[in-house]
Write a protein that holds these residues in place. Sequence first.
Motif, PDB file in Angstrom:
ATOM      1  N   ARG A   1       0.981  -1.368  -0.289  1.00 12.09           N
ATOM      2  CA  ARG A   1      -0.073  -0.003  -0.323  1.00 12.09           C
ATOM      3  C   ARG A   1       0.884   1.422  -0.209  1.00 12.09           C
ATOM      4  NH1 ARG A   1      -2.634  -3.300   4.241  1.00 12.09           N
ATOM      5  NH2 ARG A   1      -1.834  -1.577   5.300  1.00 12.09           N
ATOM      6  N   TYR A   2       1.952   1.170   0.771  1.00 12.78           N
ATOM      7  CA  TYR A   2       2.820   2.315   0.984  1.00 12.78           C
ATOM      8  C   TYR A   2       3.624   2.235  -0.541  1.00 12.78           C
ATOM      9  CZ  TYR A   2       6.045   5.079   2.751  1.00 12.78           C
ATOM     10  OH  TYR A   2       7.170   6.355   2.765  1.00 12.78           O
ATOM     11  N   LEU A   3       4.005   1.266  -0.896  1.00 15.65           N
ATOM     12  CA  LEU A   3       4.514   1.864  -2.651  1.00 15.65           C
ATOM     13  C   LEU A   3       3.723   2.687  -3.467  1.00 15.65           C
ATOM     14  CD1 LEU A   3       6.884  -1.307  -2.584  1.00 15.65           C
ATOM     15  CD2 LEU A   3       7.339   1.550  -2.060  1.00 15.65           C
ATOM     16  N   SER A   4       2.295   2.082  -3.594  1.00 21.91           N
ATOM     17  CA  SER A   4       1.478   2.119  -4.317  1.00 21.91           C
ATOM     18  C   SER A   4       0.989   3.203  -4.254  1.00 21.91           C
ATOM     19  CB  SER A   4       0.058   1.042  -4.536  1.00 21.91           C
ATOM     20  OG  SER A   4       0.529   0.013  -4.669  1.00 21.91           O
ATOM     21  N   GLY A   5       1.045   4.428  -2.754  1.00 16.15           N
ATOM     22  CA  GLY A   5       0.646   5.390  -2.672  1.00 16.15           C
ATOM     23  C   GLY A   5       1.535   6.612  -3.313  1.00 16.15           C
ATOM     24  N   GLY A   6       2.262   6.075  -3.843  1.00 18.01           N
ATOM     25  CA  GLY A   6       3.627   7.094  -4.256  1.00 18.01           C
ATOM     26  C   GLY A   6       4.731   7.700  -3.807  1.00 18.01           C
ATOM     27  N   PHE A   7       4.724   7.515  -2.543  1.00 18.76           N
ATOM     28  CA  PHE A   7       5.810   7.647  -1.335  1.00 18.76           C
ATOM     29  C   PHE A   7       7.392   7.947  -1.769  1.00 18.76           C
ATOM     30  CE2 PHE A   7       2.268   7.013   1.774  1.00 18.76           C
ATOM     31  CZ  PHE A   7       1.677   8.024   1.417  1.00 18.76           C
ATOM     32  N   VAL A   8       7.644   7.217  -2.052  1.00 16.17           N
ATOM     33  CA  VAL A   8       9.478   6.803  -2.531  1.00 16.17           C
ATOM     34  C   VAL A   8       8.914   6.942  -4.481  1.00 16.17           C
ATOM     35  CG1 VAL A   8       9.707   5.630  -1.236  1.00 16.17           C
ATOM     36  CG2 VAL A   8       8.593   4.188  -2.601  1.00 16.17           C
ATOM     37  N   ASP A   9      10.119   6.977  -5.251  1.00 16.30           N
ATOM     38  CA  ASP A   9      10.150   7.285  -6.822  1.00 16.30           C
ATOM     39  C   ASP A   9      10.999   5.930  -6.730  1.00 16.30           C
ATOM     40  OD1 ASP A   9       9.883  10.188  -6.122  1.00 16.30           O
ATOM     41  OD2 ASP A   9      11.748  10.945  -6.224  1.00 16.30           O
ATOM     42  N   GLY A  10      11.511   4.991  -5.964  1.00 10.28           N
ATOM     43  CA  GLY A  10      12.206   4.289  -6.353  1.00 10.28           C
ATOM     44  C   GLY A  10      12.362   3.140  -5.825  1.00 10.28           C
ATOM     45  N   VAL A  11      13.000   1.642  -5.080  1.00  9.38           N
ATOM     46  CA  VAL A  11      13.440   1.535  -4.567  1.00  9.38           C
ATOM     47  C   VAL A  11      14.457  -0.041  -5.074  1.00  9.38           C
ATOM     48  CG1 VAL A  11      10.800   0.644  -3.710  1.00  9.38           C
ATOM     49  CG2 VAL A  11      11.848  -1.068  -5.470  1.00  9.38           C
ATOM     50  N   ILE A  12      14.768  -0.136  -3.849  1.00 17.74           N
ATOM     51  CA  ILE A  12      15.903  -1.479  -3.263  1.00 17.74           C
ATOM     52  C   ILE A  12      15.871  -2.100  -3.135  1.00 17.74           C
ATOM     53  CG2 ILE A  12      18.901  -1.409  -2.919  1.00 17.74           C
ATOM     54  CD1 ILE A  12      18.932   1.677  -3.136  1.00 17.74           C
ATOM     55  N   ILE A  13      15.879  -3.939  -3.418  1.00 20.71           N
ATOM     56  CA  ILE A  13      15.229  -4.747  -2.926  1.00 20.71           C
ATOM     57  C   ILE A  13      16.227  -5.701  -2.204  1.00 20.71           C
ATOM     58  CG2 ILE A  13      13.695  -7.179  -3.261  1.00 20.71           C
ATOM     59  CD1 ILE A  13      11.868  -5.585  -4.435  1.00 20.71           C
ATOM     60  N   VAL A  14      16.381  -6.261  -1.000  1.00 17.05           N
ATOM     61  CA  VAL A  14      17.614  -7.269  -0.590  1.00 17.05           C
ATOM     62  C   VAL A  14      16.863  -8.237  -0.478  1.00 17.05           C
ATOM     63  CG1 VAL A  14      19.046  -7.802   0.826  1.00 17.05           C
ATOM     64  CG2 VAL A  14      18.806  -4.737   0.258  1.00 17.05           C
ATOM     65  N   SER A  15      16.997  -9.309  -0.598  1.00 16.61           N
ATOM     66  CA  SER A  15      16.452 -10.349   0.091  1.00 16.61           C
ATOM     67  C   SER A  15      15.365 -10.766  -0.457  1.00 16.61           C
ATOM     68  CB  SER A  15      16.335 -10.818   1.616  1.00 16.61           C
ATOM     69  OG  SER A  15      17.395 -10.784   1.959  1.00 16.61           O
ATOM     70  N   ALA A  16      14.513 -10.800  -1.930  1.00 21.05           N
ATOM     71  CA  ALA A  16      13.637 -11.315  -2.689  1.00 21.05           C
ATOM     72  C   ALA A  16      13.663 -12.573  -3.061  1.00 21.05           C
ATOM     73  CB  ALA A  16      13.577 -10.449  -3.607  1.00 21.05           C
ATOM     74  N   ARG A  17      12.407 -13.159  -2.266  1.00 18.53           N
ATOM     75  CA  ARG A  17      11.828 -14.547  -2.576  1.00 18.53           C
ATOM     76  C   ARG A  17      11.521 -15.346  -3.563  1.00 18.53           C
ATOM     77  NH1 ARG A  17      13.635 -13.505   2.698  1.00 18.53           N
ATOM     78  NH2 ARG A  17      13.431 -14.814   4.133  1.00 18.53           N
ATOM     79  N   VAL A  18      11.558 -15.991  -4.178  1.00 18.64           N
ATOM     80  CA  VAL A  18      10.219 -16.456  -5.289  1.00 18.64           C
ATOM     81  C   VAL A  18       8.805 -16.452  -4.905  1.00 18.64           C
ATOM     82  CG1 VAL A  18       9.969 -18.728  -7.043  1.00 18.64           C
ATOM     83  CG2 VAL A  18      12.510 -18.860  -5.484  1.00 18.64           C
ATOM     84  N   GLU A  19       8.893 -16.034  -5.966  1.00 19.97           N
ATOM     85  CA  GLU A  19       6.848 -15.897  -5.935  1.00 19.97           C
ATOM     86  C   GLU A  19       6.900 -14.437  -5.050  1.00 19.97           C
ATOM     87  OE1 GLU A  19       4.650 -17.275  -7.925  1.00 19.97           O
ATOM     88  OE2 GLU A  19       6.075 -18.486  -8.591  1.00 19.97           O
ATOM     89  N   ASP A  20       7.887 -13.661  -4.857  1.00 17.04           N
ATOM     90  CA  ASP A  20       7.400 -12.361  -3.471  1.00 17.04           C
ATOM     91  C   ASP A  20       6.640 -11.858  -3.699  1.00 17.04           C
ATOM     92  OD1 ASP A  20       7.780 -10.696  -1.936  1.00 17.04           O
ATOM     93  OD2 ASP A  20      10.871 -10.609  -2.489  1.00 17.04           O
ATOM     94  N   PRO A  21       5.466 -11.084  -3.310  1.00 14.98           N
ATOM     95  CA  PRO A  21       4.381 -10.338  -4.025  1.00 14.98           C
ATOM     96  C   PRO A  21       5.193  -8.954  -3.361  1.00 14.98           C
ATOM     97  CG  PRO A  21       4.138 -11.313  -1.137  1.00 14.98           C
ATOM     98  CD  PRO A  21       5.854 -12.059  -2.581  1.00 14.98           C
ATOM     99  N   ILE A  22       5.748  -8.615  -3.240  1.00 19.95           N
ATOM    100  CA  ILE A  22       6.581  -6.903  -3.648  1.00 19.95           C
ATOM    101  C   ILE A  22       6.998  -7.380  -4.528  1.00 19.95           C
ATOM    102  CG2 ILE A  22       7.992  -5.615  -2.980  1.00 19.95           C
ATOM    103  CD1 ILE A  22       5.694  -5.595  -0.981  1.00 19.95           C
ATOM    104  N   THR A  23       7.602  -8.367  -5.501  1.00 16.51           N
ATOM    105  CA  THR A  23       8.166  -8.001  -6.901  1.00 16.51           C
ATOM    106  C   THR A  23       7.216  -8.045  -7.578  1.00 16.51           C
ATOM    107  OG1 THR A  23      10.054  -8.894  -5.909  1.00 16.51           O
ATOM    108  CG2 THR A  23       9.250  -9.350  -8.260  1.00 16.51           C
TER     109      THR A  23
END
Length: 348
Positions: free
Chosen positions: A130-152
């Motif tokens: 929800r936070y990402l969808s709200g436009g509060f950041v211009d981009g993201v760095i992702i550490v430790s992403a999983r297979v089938e990761d819903p954030i991805t």
Amino acid sequence: MPDSLRSPMNRPSSPRKRATILDVAAEAGVSRGTVSRVLNGERYVSDRAKEAIEAAVIRVGYVPNTAARNLVRQRSQAVGFIVHEPHSLFLEDPNIGGILLGANATLSRNDYQMVCLVIDSVRDVERVGRYLSGGFVDGVIIVSARVEDPITQTIEKLRIPTAFVGHPPSRGAFSFVGINNRESAAMITTKLVETGRKRVGMIAAALDRDSGLDRLNGFKDALGTSLRPELIVEIPLYSYKHGFDGMTELLTRDPTLDGVFAASDAVAAGAIDALRRFGREVPGDVGIVGFDDSAWALRTEPPLSTVRQPAASLGEQAAELVLSELLGGAPRVDGVLLETPIVWRASA
């Protein structure tokens, strides 16, 4: 008591009015538009007017309203740093801290704020989404992403500039920075075997992400036909506790094993303490190697032989990739791979 009789100490204080661009213009004796051009770094303003405006900014105490400016530009001037790990591991793992500090240094130099977002539960996934969808950041760095990761999956839908530390868990057009985990794991396992170890096992961690799976495959590559599958113990996380438990299980399966590749330094530290608990000498009875060259590697006794992972550089490069996309660059889908030298110490 009438206001006129109140002492200065007792009078209610009114909030100080924030200086505006109009105040700067009046103080400098120029138009609002001229002030705006100077504050936005535009040209076609005389040196004399620029000097007057800069002096007026100091005298009136003007501070730019970044929030309002970003609203107009549709930019937050912030980049999210997403760590998909339990809270306890976020604090325990020096690599995450190194990556975070490296990313923050690069973003700070470019006048971007970093926002840390830790995912430890399904509720966290929903909240961060929800936070990402709200436009509060211009981009993201992702550490430790999983297979089938819903954030991805959320990132793919939003199409915001993204850089993964490690290979992306999907085939989306994402930038990433990482290391060759498989090759590095094979190299240090080979070096361990070359010390004369005959019965070598592995404590394999985090197989739900690319780093853990690649390190396991590198171990298998190095051993080839001498691999004994029963001497591979799988644990869920790169943690000291799971390393201790994994080593205990390995000794149960084969009390005579004489070499161990632990998937991270934290895992190796737990394994060394387990070996000591069972009366085994390191490296006399069992040689052990880790991965990361983190602070854990020098906490162990003896100091740990390991693979050096450049955590700070990974963070710096990830931030550079996001900033490049924010400036209109294309994603680095081919990725950026950093060197990982072996650091040989006394544990093997």
